[in-house]
Design an enzyme around this catalytic site. Structure first.
Site, PDB file in Angstrom:
ATOM      1  N   THR A  82      -2.016  -6.105  -7.401  1.00 17.12           N
ATOM      2  CA  THR A  82      -1.993  -5.039  -6.385  1.00 17.12           C
ATOM      3  C   THR A  82      -2.556  -5.579  -5.080  1.00 17.12           C
ATOM      4  O   THR A  82      -3.226  -6.611  -5.068  1.00 17.12           O
ATOM      5  CB  THR A  82      -2.890  -3.839  -6.762  1.00 17.12           C
ATOM      6  OG1 THR A  82      -4.264  -4.233  -6.646  1.00 17.12           O
ATOM      7  CG2 THR A  82      -2.582  -3.327  -8.144  1.00 17.12           C
ATOM      8  N   ASP A  83      -2.353  -4.860  -4.013  1.00 16.13           N
ATOM      9  CA  ASP A  83      -3.113  -5.146  -2.799  1.00 16.13           C
ATOM     10  C   ASP A  83      -4.495  -4.507  -2.967  1.00 16.13           C
ATOM     11  O   ASP A  83      -4.794  -3.822  -3.951  1.00 16.13           O
ATOM     12  CB  ASP A  83      -2.379  -4.651  -1.541  1.00 16.13           C
ATOM     13  CG  ASP A  83      -2.890  -5.369  -0.283  1.00 16.13           C
ATOM     14  OD1 ASP A  83      -3.915  -6.077  -0.369  1.00 16.13           O
ATOM     15  OD2 ASP A  83      -2.272  -5.228   0.787  1.00 16.13           O
ATOM     16  N   TYR A  84      -5.320  -4.697  -1.973  1.00 16.82           N
ATOM     17  CA  TYR A  84      -6.738  -4.356  -1.982  1.00 16.82           C
ATOM     18  C   TYR A  84      -6.979  -2.871  -2.315  1.00 16.82           C
ATOM     19  O   TYR A  84      -6.602  -1.995  -1.541  1.00 16.82           O
ATOM     20  CB  TYR A  84      -7.281  -4.668  -0.590  1.00 16.82           C
ATOM     21  CG  TYR A  84      -8.754  -4.925  -0.503  1.00 16.82           C
ATOM     22  CD1 TYR A  84      -9.241  -6.207  -0.358  1.00 16.82           C
ATOM     23  CD2 TYR A  84      -9.669  -3.879  -0.551  1.00 16.82           C
ATOM     24  CE1 TYR A  84     -10.590  -6.459  -0.265  1.00 16.82           C
ATOM     25  CE2 TYR A  84     -11.019  -4.115  -0.460  1.00 16.82           C
ATOM     26  CZ  TYR A  84     -11.479  -5.417  -0.310  1.00 16.82           C
ATOM     27  OH  TYR A  84     -12.820  -5.653  -0.217  1.00 16.82           O
ATOM     28  N   ASP A  85      -7.583  -2.638  -3.467  1.00 17.76           N
ATOM     29  CA  ASP A  85      -8.044  -1.294  -3.812  1.00 17.76           C
ATOM     30  C   ASP A  85      -6.912  -0.275  -3.988  1.00 17.76           C
ATOM     31  O   ASP A  85      -7.149   0.939  -3.977  1.00 17.76           O
ATOM     32  CB  ASP A  85      -8.995  -0.797  -2.699  1.00 17.76           C
ATOM     33  CG  ASP A  85     -10.045   0.174  -3.236  1.00 17.76           C
ATOM     34  OD1 ASP A  85     -10.288   0.160  -4.450  1.00 17.76           O
ATOM     35  OD2 ASP A  85     -10.615   0.936  -2.434  1.00 17.76           O
TER      36      ASP A  85
ATOM     37  N   PHE B 229       0.824  -1.221   0.000  1.00 18.57           N
ATOM     38  CA  PHE B 229       0.000   0.000   0.000  1.00 18.57           C
ATOM     39  C   PHE B 229       0.855   1.266   0.000  1.00 18.57           C
ATOM     40  O   PHE B 229       0.372   2.334  -0.313  1.00 18.57           O
ATOM     41  CB  PHE B 229      -0.843   0.059   1.280  1.00 18.57           C
ATOM     42  CG  PHE B 229      -1.976  -0.934   1.360  1.00 18.57           C
ATOM     43  CD1 PHE B 229      -3.116  -0.763   0.596  1.00 18.57           C
ATOM     44  CD2 PHE B 229      -1.917  -2.023   2.221  1.00 18.57           C
ATOM     45  CE1 PHE B 229      -4.181  -1.658   0.687  1.00 18.57           C
ATOM     46  CE2 PHE B 229      -2.976  -2.918   2.322  1.00 18.57           C
ATOM     47  CZ  PHE B 229      -4.111  -2.736   1.555  1.00 18.57           C
TER      48      PHE B 229
END
Ligand code: BGC
Length: 767
Positions: free
Chosen positions: A290-293, A259
């Site tokens: 990617t990581d979340y969002d 992130f």
């Protein structure tokens, strides 16, 4: 094109290939066949269909951020997604996979991801605990069992290992990694990858691992989740990058971006990191997600709104977009505008398809969806007994005054504390796939362990926090029933008064560590500490059984409690494993992989720091104009590598076979270890080195090796370590790996402080 028609041809080619004796040719041929297959599939795909492959959505059974309202089946039918994650249940996953394969033009199967980071239904200790075993075989076995259970339940991709180095216990996610040491991290990370992916991740029970969070996420400032990171490149290369690189060299099929910012640019949009380092320097050719969002959140980072962020991430080399839908909703327009090329989209799509191909999904899209498998392969007696044994290796005995532990199974034992009868609290974070109703509580396990011989006097003692709102925050999904604290403490003291010994089961609840669980205060929660003080005041011997996902500040406890056994979160079999150690069936052998500070103000505190220009000369006093605190000592409460045993080990003299090392030569360091106690025990013997003077200041010590040895009472063993110049080098500011001539120190001992030291000289420059 429907790829299924081409499979018979491919199988014929692979049969011919089996005849070929040369392994590397075989691998090359397989790569060529994969490329041909994917090229021909992609020739038939529209840009929109390719973008669909880059879109990863959550199934919603476990969410860690904003959720799109999705109707999965329709998204799949419209070819708008390439994968889904955190869906629980083989039947549910089979139904989705069927839509992908049987109701779409190309029939491309889905990637099905989940955070299986320390077990599926058989849950093992949290990764931080596992690292304290220093046992690569145990960790590989844990990952293998996790893969067998997860694959039997429809999952083909796990978001593990998490290999972020972390030196800040305020960060809840310290629980998910291997602690503070780069070397240990780089030894343990490949064990996870080997366990999950098996031979080549295409077998029926082999799944794809995902190394996360690339990069530096564990260095979040102030221990706060999703926070800023800013670090020199030499530090990245010398410390934080090591475990990621080791996992990639072990063949990890995928990597997840972090992130945080790297050099001021969000990791997922950082071309230097993702293309120059990850792909070009380290040769990673797998899937980068990617990581979340993350792509959508780049706007809040002050970097770019969704459309531009999607362009930047694609340019950087990020293939798959988790949850934000930025790739899917904006890249077609960006292609029209000339902001990205079709080649860039193709590269990302190719990496997604390669992952599916390597998993064998094009050959058999339902290989992970045999719903009859679940019963035979999940939560089996064999898996549970492995989890129980491994858990015993992860407990760390922090104090054991007058050998209070192990306890005898006679007499009256008061078992007190909110963790004592909380079967649903044993697994810790990321355990959404477990079934707490099948776990037993410590109270039940203890009664089983002592049978008729002893009496267990149970009392809850107190809540987790005095304040109910605080407790709800700390223990959201698996709450422990609350009571009135004053009454609970009074009951506990009554139970304690009739006992020979008190076992206090206290600490954090499962959700006080993990994602979004940073803490600014690392003491035992308020009312629990009060209870402990009251129990100690009875004058009876007290054992603190500490449940925690991170180092806590235990300065009062260390000074006042007789024995402290840190059991972390030990998983579905934790209760029995704790009894195995408590009553001496097994001896504790875990050693801390993260420093326990005396107080929060010392953080970050880690053993492998660089010296200051004014090191503290006397830890017992305040020394003005030296690097220390007016109100706290510098050294930790428990150092890295520390942990006691029920037996004792004596270390003989450290010997080096020569005091001069040449570039291609080696030094052998040896030390004789003797079990001087009365029980069998396992010791983790540790090797450290120091480069006394170098063109970049080097840490005061760095772990370079370890051996786990088991000795019977009276038995001795000579442990040897080989030291080569390649082990001693470092990355300079040009990011070249060098080993400079000069004096070095070699240190061996039972932890990072109790060390014997020998000096030697390294003679030739190494570049
Ligand atoms: C976490 C990742 C996890 C992902 C998917 C994120 O919030 O940072 O570690 O893999 O969610 O569940």
């Amino acid at each position: 094109m429907n790829y299924k028609k081409t499979i018979p041809v491919l199988m014929a080619v692979s049969f011919i290939c089996v005849m070929c004796s040369c392994v590397s040719n075989r691998i090359e041929n397989a790569e060529v066949r994969m490329s041909e297959f994917i090229d021909s599939l992609m020739r038939e795909m529209t840009v929109e269909e390719k973008l669909g492959q880059l879109n990863l959505v959550t199934g919603g059974d476990m969410v860690t951020g904003h959720v799109m309202e999705v109707e999965l089946e329709n998204l799949i039918r419209r070819q708008e997604i390439g994968g889904v994650f955190n869906v629980k249940g083989a039947d549910k996953i089979l139904a989705l996979q069927k839509v992908a394969v049987e109701e779409t033009k190309h029939g491309i199967p889905l990637l099905v991801g989940a955070d299986i980071i320390h077990g599926y239904e058989t849950v093992f200790p949290i990764p931080l605990a596992l690292s304290c075993s220093f046992d690569t075989v145990a960790i590989e076995r844990m990952a293998r069992i996790s893969a067998i259970e997860a694959s039997a339940s429809g999952i083909n991709w796990t978001y593990s290992p998490m290999v972020d180095i972390c030196r800040d216990p305020r960060w809840g996610r310290i629980a998910e990694g291997n602690g503070e040491d780069p070397y240990l991290g780089s030894i343990l990370a490949p064990a996870y990858v080997r366990g999950y992916q098996g031979k080549n991740m295409s077998g029926k029970n082999e799944i794809m691992s995902c190394v996360k969070h690339f990069a530096l996420y564990g260095a979040s400032e102030a221990g706060r989740d999703y926070n800023v990171v800013d670090m020199s490149r030499q530090r990245m290369f010398n410390e934080y990058f090591l475990p990621y690189k080791a996992a990639i060299q072990a063949g990890a099929g995928s990597v997840m971006t972090s992130f945080n910012l790297i050099d001021g640019i969000p990791a997922a949009a950082n071309k230097w990191l993702m293309t120059d380092v990850l792909r070009k320097l380290w040769g990673f050719d797998g899937l980068l997600v990617t990581d979340y969002d993350v792509i959508s959140e780049m706007s809040k980072l002050g970097y770019a709104p969704l459309k531009e962020a999607s362009v930047k991430a694609l340019e950087a080399g990020t293939d798959m977009d988790m949850v934000s839908a930025g790739y899917f909703t904006t890249l077609a327009q960006s292609l029209k505008n000339g902001d990205v090329t079709e080649n860039m989209i193709d590269n990302a799509c190719r990496n997604v398809l390669k992952a599916k191909y390597r998993l064998g999904l094009f050959k058999d899209p339902y290989k992970y969806c045999d719903t009859t498998d679940v019963k035979h392969k999940v939560f089996t007696p064999e898996h549970r007994s492995a989890a129980r044994k491994i858990a015993t290796e992860t407990f760390v005995l922090l104090k054991n005054k007058k050998e209070l532990l192990p306890l005898s199974t006679n007499g009256k034992i008061a078992l007190i504390g909110p963790m004592a009868d909380a079967a649903n609290n044993m697994c810790g974070m990321w355990s959404m796939t477990c079934s707490p109703s099948k776990h037993i509580s410590l109270y039940d396990a203890m009664r089983d362990a002592v049978g008729e011989k002893a009496q267990i006097l149970y009392s809850k003692g107190c809540n987790i926090y005095r304040d109910e709102d605080m407790e709800n925050l700390a223990n959201g999904i698996r709450p422990i029933a609350r009571g009135d604290d004053q009454r609970l403490i009074a009951d506990a003291l009554r139970a304690a008064s009739g006992a020979d010994v008190i076992v206090a089961a206290l600490g954090e609840s499962a959700e006080m560590s993990g994602e979004s669980a940073s803490r600014a205060d690392l003491d035992l929660p308020d009312v629990q500490k009060e209870l402990l003080k009251a129990l100690v005041a009875t004058g009876k011997p007290v054992v603190l059984l500490l449940f925690t996902g991170r180092p806590l500040t235990l300065t009062w406890e260390d000074a006042n409690v007789d024995a402290i056994l840190n059991v972390w979160f030990g998983g579905s079999e934790a209760a029995n494993a704790i009894c195995d150690v408590l009553f001496g069936k097994e001896s504790p052998s875990g050693k801390l992989t993260v420093t326990f500070p005396r107080s929060v103000g010392q953080i970050p505190l880690y053993y492998n720091h660089v010296n200051t220009s004014r090191p503290d000369s006397d830890p017992a006093a305040f020394n003005r104009y030296q690097s220390n605190y007016i109100d706290e000592r510098n050294e930790p409460l428990y150092p890295f590598g520390y942990g006691l045993n029920y037996t004792t080990f004596a270390y003989g003299d450290l010997q080096l076979d020569t005091d001069t090392l040449t570039r291609d030569g080696k030094i052998t360091a040896s030390v004789k270890i003797t079990n001087t106690g009365k029980r069998k025990g396992t010791e983790i013997v540790q090797l450290y080195s120091r480069d006394t003077f170098a063109s970049l200041a080097r840490p005061v010590k760095e772990l370079k090796g370890f051996h786990r040895i088991t000795l019977k009472p009276g038995e001795s063993k000579v442990v040897t370590f080989e030291i080569t110049s390649a082990m001693l080098g470092f990355y300079n500011n040009e990011l070249e790996y060098v080993c400079e001539p000069g004096e070095f120190e070699i240190m061996v001992g039972p932890d990072s402080e109790k060390l014997s030291v020998k000096k030697f000289f390294y003679e030739e420059a190494f570049e």
